[in-house]
Scaffold this active site. Structure first.
Site, PDB file in Angstrom:
ATOM      1  N   ASP A 270      80.223 -60.817 -23.080  1.00 35.36           N
ATOM      2  CA  ASP A 270      78.861 -60.295 -23.247  1.00 35.36           C
ATOM      3  C   ASP A 270      77.846 -61.384 -22.908  1.00 35.36           C
ATOM      4  OD1 ASP A 270      80.200 -58.189 -24.201  1.00 35.36           O
ATOM      5  OD2 ASP A 270      79.462 -58.307 -26.268  1.00 35.36           O
TER       6      ASP A 270
ATOM      7  N   GLU B 103      78.147 -63.882 -20.824  1.00 39.23           N
ATOM      8  CA  GLU B 103      77.994 -64.089 -19.375  1.00 39.23           C
ATOM      9  C   GLU B 103      77.200 -62.951 -18.736  1.00 39.23           C
ATOM     10  OE1 GLU B 103      82.034 -66.626 -18.496  1.00 39.23           O
ATOM     11  OE2 GLU B 103      82.161 -64.535 -19.104  1.00 39.23           O
ATOM     12  N   TYR B 104      77.484 -61.727 -19.209  1.00 37.70           N
ATOM     13  CA  TYR B 104      76.724 -60.569 -18.697  1.00 37.70           C
ATOM     14  C   TYR B 104      75.233 -60.795 -18.973  1.00 37.70           C
ATOM     15  CZ  TYR B 104      74.737 -55.961 -18.158  1.00 37.70           C
ATOM     16  OH  TYR B 104      73.938 -54.923 -17.754  1.00 37.70           O
ATOM     17  N   ASP B 105      74.933 -61.202 -20.206  1.00 39.21           N
ATOM     18  CA  ASP B 105      73.531 -61.414 -20.582  1.00 39.21           C
ATOM     19  C   ASP B 105      72.856 -62.463 -19.702  1.00 39.21           C
ATOM     20  OD1 ASP B 105      73.682 -59.565 -22.518  1.00 39.21           O
ATOM     21  OD2 ASP B 105      73.929 -60.969 -24.183  1.00 39.21           O
TER      22      ASP B 105
ATOM     23  N   SER C 119      77.662 -20.644 -20.110  1.00 33.97           N
ATOM     24  CA  SER C 119      78.569 -21.107 -21.150  1.00 33.97           C
ATOM     25  C   SER C 119      80.007 -20.808 -20.723  1.00 33.97           C
ATOM     26  CB  SER C 119      78.209 -20.368 -22.426  1.00 33.97           C
ATOM     27  OG  SER C 119      78.834 -20.998 -23.489  1.00 33.97           O
ATOM     28  N   LEU C 120      80.943 -20.947 -21.623  1.00 30.19           N
ATOM     29  CA  LEU C 120      82.342 -20.640 -21.289  1.00 30.19           C
ATOM     30  C   LEU C 120      82.835 -19.543 -22.217  1.00 30.19           C
ATOM     31  CD1 LEU C 120      83.852 -24.241 -20.968  1.00 30.19           C
ATOM     32  CD2 LEU C 120      83.557 -22.612 -19.105  1.00 30.19           C
TER      33      LEU C 120
ATOM     34  N   LYS D 111      87.671 -30.419 -23.646  1.00 30.71           N
ATOM     35  CA  LYS D 111      86.356 -29.840 -23.866  1.00 30.71           C
ATOM     36  C   LYS D 111      85.607 -30.796 -24.797  1.00 30.71           C
ATOM     37  CE  LYS D 111      84.161 -25.537 -25.399  1.00 30.71           C
ATOM     38  NZ  LYS D 111      83.075 -26.220 -26.064  1.00 30.71           N
TER      39      LYS D 111
ATOM     40  N   ASP E  70      82.971 -32.519 -27.123  1.00 26.87           N
ATOM     41  CA  ASP E  70      82.138 -31.898 -28.156  1.00 26.87           C
ATOM     42  C   ASP E  70      80.874 -32.720 -28.377  1.00 26.87           C
ATOM     43  OD1 ASP E  70      81.392 -30.122 -30.041  1.00 26.87           O
ATOM     44  OD2 ASP E  70      82.765 -30.811 -31.596  1.00 26.87           O
TER      45      ASP E  70
ATOM     46  N   GLU F  85      78.553 -33.906 -20.567  1.00 30.68           N
ATOM     47  CA  GLU F  85      78.400 -33.841 -22.021  1.00 30.68           C
ATOM     48  C   GLU F  85      78.039 -35.234 -22.540  1.00 30.68           C
ATOM     49  OE1 GLU F  85      78.976 -30.743 -22.688  1.00 30.68           O
ATOM     50  OE2 GLU F  85      79.076 -30.604 -24.876  1.00 30.68           O
TER      51      GLU F  85
ATOM     52  N   TYR G 136      81.639 -33.320 -15.689  1.00 32.87           N
ATOM     53  CA  TYR G 136      82.817 -32.508 -15.405  1.00 32.87           C
ATOM     54  C   TYR G 136      82.581 -31.330 -14.478  1.00 32.87           C
ATOM     55  CZ  TYR G 136      80.475 -30.405 -19.421  1.00 32.87           C
ATOM     56  OH  TYR G 136      79.528 -29.898 -20.271  1.00 32.87           O
TER      57      TYR G 136
ATOM     58  N   LYS H  95      90.334 -24.506 -15.738  1.00 34.05           N
ATOM     59  CA  LYS H  95      89.518 -24.083 -14.601  1.00 34.05           C
ATOM     60  C   LYS H  95      90.416 -23.722 -13.428  1.00 34.05           C
ATOM     61  CE  LYS H  95      85.758 -27.105 -16.022  1.00 34.05           C
ATOM     62  NZ  LYS H  95      84.999 -28.334 -15.831  1.00 34.05           N
TER      63      LYS H  95
ATOM     64  N   LYS I 209      89.980 -23.136 -27.581  1.00 36.39           N
ATOM     65  CA  LYS I 209      89.421 -23.835 -28.745  1.00 36.39           C
ATOM     66  C   LYS I 209      90.526 -24.282 -29.694  1.00 36.39           C
ATOM     67  CE  LYS I 209      85.281 -23.101 -29.779  1.00 36.39           C
ATOM     68  NZ  LYS I 209      84.050 -23.882 -29.699  1.00 36.39           N
TER      69      LYS I 209
ATOM     70  N   CYS J  86      68.720 -37.546 -67.328  1.00 35.32           N
ATOM     71  CA  CYS J  86      70.047 -37.955 -66.851  1.00 35.32           C
ATOM     72  C   CYS J  86      71.129 -37.077 -67.506  1.00 35.32           C
ATOM     73  CB  CYS J  86      70.285 -39.428 -67.200  1.00 35.32           C
ATOM     74  SG  CYS J  86      71.972 -39.954 -66.839  1.00 35.32           S
TER      75      CYS J  86
ATOM     76  N   CYS K 127      73.213 -39.900 -69.883  1.00 33.92           N
ATOM     77  CA  CYS K 127      72.630 -40.618 -71.026  1.00 33.92           C
ATOM     78  C   CYS K 127      71.331 -39.979 -71.511  1.00 33.92           C
ATOM     79  CB  CYS K 127      72.416 -42.087 -70.685  1.00 33.92           C
ATOM     80  SG  CYS K 127      71.059 -42.358 -69.550  1.00 33.92           S
TER      81      CYS K 127
ATOM     82  N   CYS L 199      68.344 -42.394 -62.618  1.00 30.59           N
ATOM     83  CA  CYS L 199      68.380 -42.773 -64.020  1.00 30.59           C
ATOM     84  C   CYS L 199      68.192 -44.284 -64.020  1.00 30.59           C
ATOM     85  CB  CYS L 199      69.748 -42.402 -64.604  1.00 30.59           C
ATOM     86  SG  CYS L 199      70.071 -43.219 -66.168  1.00 30.59           S
TER      87      CYS L 199
ATOM     88  N   CYS M 144      73.374 -47.049 -68.688  1.00 28.05           N
ATOM     89  CA  CYS M 144      73.872 -45.666 -68.670  1.00 28.05           C
ATOM     90  C   CYS M 144      75.378 -45.719 -68.379  1.00 28.05           C
ATOM     91  CB  CYS M 144      73.138 -44.888 -67.586  1.00 28.05           C
ATOM     92  SG  CYS M 144      73.902 -43.310 -67.204  1.00 28.05           S
TER      93      CYS M 144
HETATM   94  S1  IVH Z   1      82.624 -26.541 -17.561  1.00 28.19           S
HETATM   95  C1  IVH Z   1      80.087 -23.230 -15.447  1.00 28.19           C
HETATM   96  N1  IVH Z   1      83.985 -28.454 -18.647  1.00 28.19           N
HETATM   97  O1  IVH Z   1      81.354 -26.566 -23.392  1.00 28.19           O
HETATM   98  C2  IVH Z   1      80.941 -23.880 -16.477  1.00 28.19           C
HETATM   99  N2  IVH Z   1      82.243 -27.452 -19.940  1.00 28.19           N
HETATM  100  O2  IVH Z   1      81.313 -24.035 -24.864  1.00 28.19           O
HETATM  101  C3  IVH Z   1      80.535 -25.239 -16.751  1.00 28.19           C
HETATM  102  N3  IVH Z   1      81.933 -28.492 -22.163  1.00 28.19           N
HETATM  103  O3  IVH Z   1      78.447 -25.241 -21.955  1.00 28.19           O
HETATM  104  C4  IVH Z   1      81.137 -25.800 -17.961  1.00 28.19           C
HETATM  105  N4  IVH Z   1      83.530 -29.998 -21.957  1.00 28.19           N
HETATM  106  O4  IVH Z   1      78.567 -27.822 -22.359  1.00 28.19           O
HETATM  107  C5  IVH Z   1      82.989 -27.566 -18.824  1.00 28.19           C
HETATM  108  N5  IVH Z   1      85.249 -30.207 -19.468  1.00 28.19           N
HETATM  109  C6  IVH Z   1      84.272 -29.335 -19.634  1.00 28.19           C
HETATM  110  C7  IVH Z   1      83.505 -29.271 -20.809  1.00 28.19           C
HETATM  111  C8  IVH Z   1      82.499 -28.309 -20.944  1.00 28.19           C
HETATM  112  C9  IVH Z   1      82.561 -29.524 -22.750  1.00 28.19           C
HETATM  113  C10 IVH Z   1      80.850 -27.733 -22.807  1.00 28.19           C
HETATM  114  C11 IVH Z   1      79.756 -27.275 -21.875  1.00 28.19           C
HETATM  115  C12 IVH Z   1      79.739 -25.777 -22.015  1.00 28.19           C
HETATM  116  C13 IVH Z   1      80.340 -25.595 -23.368  1.00 28.19           C
HETATM  117  C14 IVH Z   1      80.889 -24.194 -23.541  1.00 28.19           C
END
Ligand code: IVH
Length: 700
Positions: A55, A57-59, A104-105, A137, A139, A196, A248, A320, A344, A438, A441, A456, A461
């Site tokens: 770190d 050296e980086y600095d 979404s998925l 996936k 989180d 993410e 991703y 996918k 999930k 409390c 007491c 308290c 106490c």
């Molecule tokens: S693909 C068009 N890949 O999960 C589809 N999503 O519950 C694009 N997420 O809205 C999404 N890891 O925010 C994809 N490896 C992954 C992911 C991922 C987390 C999230 C993403 C999505 C949500 C759905």
């Protein structure tokens, strides 16, 4: 130009630039090269988790760039590593439209759901077997990133999927996202990427500990911490939280004039590799390809087993269809693509009923409401009571007795109530009333201005005394095994123990008369009490339970003095001169050491044989290994790792956590792995055996 691939060359140049720093021979014409070197080391650190320099050296190199840019502002570029840092506060996050809606998925929860998904995909495409790419996936909070002409120009939150908030300044704080990447090498002019934002478990834990040290309720999960940080108005604060990002999905791209779609953009796994090759953290190492759904199911189950071993949270896997032409054929609904599905993992959330609230008095007198719940299993653990922190928290979450509540247990985080389910109220729910006195007491409770906690203030106490002793003997404090919470309570109730020094004066004869205490357990308890007398000073400081003094602050304090009672002479100002100690913490420490009773107790503990001296500090400065750094790897023939480290430290040596140019000695045992290879490559590290180490510390 920096490219993750030409590591050898860049490492060579790093050494030569470090020399230039030393000899002050840096020439501004090399500024772009200096930037490439810094980007390379950021990549090694933040993406590969495998730094090649220290770190420090980086600095040095970073400061050189900063200084040069300050002297020649015209040389600053938008993607310079210095440009992550923004000054001032963000006033507002404007709403922006995503180039492509962020869908979404669809979710699946078991192998039948996956078989179903596969069947539909096969029917729609007319294929016997489909190739899938499977990855974790993540989180966290979703983001969309736009790069134009190789530069990161916009970062946005998901929002409603069509429009999100522009959070570019905060996104730039994320060191695992490059500020520029050579998309032009692939003929790409504008590109929108999805990913993410995460906070890793370790940083989340530290963050929550810091909140709790300040008396602020912790966050329920790293996801909220990451998503919340993206929307913080102070970019430097956002930077401190150490966000990370995985990317991703490429949701949109435009080609530069006359360019054709590159081969890399014909299927998903290649696009993930392309992002990886450009210096992004994509799931290149985690993803796997399968022909047919059977392998996918097995892989998902295997990954679920590993879930807790990962440094960040994942809540499932994403499956996918790999081929982009097939993805197009399958298309999407208005909500999710038909070519992907989330699998999930077992939920770490569950609903329960809030049956009652009990009020507990802690060691600092804080009265904490604890929700008693209908027992419910969350992530493999049965939960029946959860702290609900303070009165404001109850109001904010609008919790009522009788409510249905959503509970979450994220990894090893203490379970939290996420929210009450107000929609399903019957009208019979009751408000939670905070007591005025409390519960133990009965003395009047007080609340300081700007504080959320009722206290308290009766120092005698019984609840506080017992909690102080429980904390003192606990694992992270003095670690007196065999004492434990139940025994402390029992001994206190029987009048065998009335305060902290009492631990060291306990009458073992009387204890031996109690039911369940055989000679062996008495011997063990006695040995544990005796052993605790030589615990290092920072443990004792932590054990004292001074408000706002957690383990980190205790270490800072221990390093500052030769003897604990030196703090008697410290002013508020001198305390604040110590690292990371602000006015609030300083005030609490000062208050503790101004109390005659506390000083008397510490003097008594010293008389009883406890170590109040900072022994390490005294030796450190005069030890024969002062200034030398060590790292141990593999199994040593006779010494335990902790023993060997302590030996080096007592002689003034410092233990490092990884191999870098800062390391002087690597002590190698059996089955030494990558650290040894790395040290060999560095050429500057002395690689020695346990035997040679023992000679060095004068033990042979
Ligand atoms: S693909 C068009 N890949 O999960 C589809 N999503 O519950 C694009 N997420 O809205 C999404 N890891 O925010 C994809 N490896 C992954 C992911 C991922 C987390 C999230 C993403 C999505 C949500 C759905």
């Amino acid at each position: 130009m920096y490219s993750p691939q030409n590591a050898k060359e860049l490492q060579k140049e790093t050494i030569s630039f470090l020399k230039k720093v030393k000899e002050s021979t840096f020439d501004t014409k090399d500024i772009e090269q200096l930037r490439s070197i810094l980007r390379f080391h950021e990549y090694r650190y933040y993406i590969l988790n495998d730094p090649l320099i220290s770190d420090f050296e980086y600095d040095q190199l970073y400061k050189l760039l900063e200084k040069t840019e300050a002297e020649h502002p015209k040389l600053i570029t938008a993607d310079s590593p210095t440009q992550r840092v923004a000054k001032g506060l963000t006033k507002a996050f404007p709403t922006v439209q995503h180039l492509v809606p962020m869908l979404s998925l669809d979710n699946s929860y078991n192998s039948d759901d996956l078989l179903d998904f596969d069947r539909k995909a096969r029917e729609a495409t007319g294929l016997d077997k489909i190739e899938y790419c499977v990855e974790p996936k993540f989180d966290g909070g979703s983001i969309s990133l736009i790069y134009e002409n190789d530069l990161l120009t916009r970062g946005a939150t998901r929002g409603d999927g069509v429009e999100g908030e522009e959070v570019t300044t905060n996104v730039k704080q994320i060191r695992s996202l490059p500020l520029s990447a050579k998309f032009s090498d692939y003929g790409l002019q504008q590109i929108e990427i999805r990913g993410e934002v995460l906070i890793n478990k370790n940083n989340f834990k530290k963050y929550n500990e810091a909140l709790m040290e300040q008396g602020i309720p912790p966050l329920a999960n790293p996801r909220n911490a990451a998503a919340g940080t993206l929307r913080i108005k102070d970019p430097s604060e956002a930077g401190k939280r150490n966000l990370e990002a995985f990317v991703y999905h490429i949701s949109y791209y435009s080609l530069a004039r006359g360019k054709k779609v590159p081969d890399e953009l014909t299927n998903h796994s290649n696009s993930i590799k392309l992002l990886w090759d450009l210096g992004f953290r994509s799931p290149e190492k985690e993803r796997k390809i399968f022909k047919g759904i059977e392998g996918v199911i097995k892989f998902c189950n295997e990954f679920e087993e590993k879930r807790d071993d990962l440094p960040y949270e994942i809540d499932g896997m994403v499956i996918k269809v790999n081929d982009f032409a097939l993805q197009d054929k399958l298309g999407m609904t208005s909500h999710h693509p038909r070519w992907a599905i989330a699998y999930k993992f077992k939920a770490r959330q569950a609903t329960s009923k809030l049956l009652n609230v009990e009020f507990q008095v802690g060691r600092t007198g804080a009265v904490t409401p604890v929700a008693k719940l209908e027992p419910v299993a969350v992530g493999g653990v049965t939960v029946s009571s959860i702290s609900i922190h303070n009165e404001d928290y109850i109001k904010e979450k609008d919790l009522r007795i009788g409510d249905a509540v959503l509970i979450e247990r994220a990894g090893d985080v203490i379970p939290q109530i996420v929210k009450s389910l107000a929609d399903v109220r019957t009208g019979h729910e009751k408000k939670i009333h905070f007591p005025k006195t409390c519960p133990v007491c009965e003395s009047k409770l007080f609340k300081e201005e700007e504080e959320a906690v009722w206290r308290c203030i009766n120092i005698e106490c019984p609840a506080q005394v017992v909690e102080r002793i429980i904390h003192f003997v606990s694992k992270d404090a003095m670690d007196i095994r065999g004492f434990g919470e139940a025994n402390v309570r029992k001994f206190y109730e029987l009048g065998l123990l009335k305060d902290v020094p009492g631990i060291y004066k306990i009458d073992f004869k009387k204890i031996s008369e109690l039911e369940g205490f055989g000679q062996k357990s008495i011997d063990n308890l006695q040995a544990a009490i005796e052993g605790s007398k030589t615990q290092p000073l920072h443990r004792l400081i932590y054990a004292l339970g001074i408000r706002f003094v957690g383990e980190t602050t205790a270490k800072t304090l221990a390093q500052a003095v030769n003897h604990l009672l030196d703090f008697k002479g410290y002013t508020l100002e001198s305390l604040q001169n110590l690292e990371d100690i602000g006015p609030k913490v300083a005030g609490s420490i000062h208050h503790f050491f101004s109390s005659k009773d506390n000083i008397k107790m510490l003097e008594e503990l010293e008389k009883l044989g406890l170590t109040l001296k900072n022994e390490k500090k005294e030796l450190k400065s005069g030890g024969s290994l002062t200034g030398q750094t060590f790292l141990f790897t593999g199994t040593l023939p006779t010494l335990k790792r902790s023993e060997a480290e302590a030996m080096a430290e007592t002689q003034g040596g410092q233990i490092l956590s990884g191999v870098s140019a800062k390391l002087n000695y690597l002590v190698v045992g059996e089955d030494a792995g990558s650290k040894l290879d790395k040290a060999k490559k560095l050429n500057t590290v002395k690689i020695i055996s346990e035997d040679e180490f023992l000679k060095l510390v004068g033990k042979k």
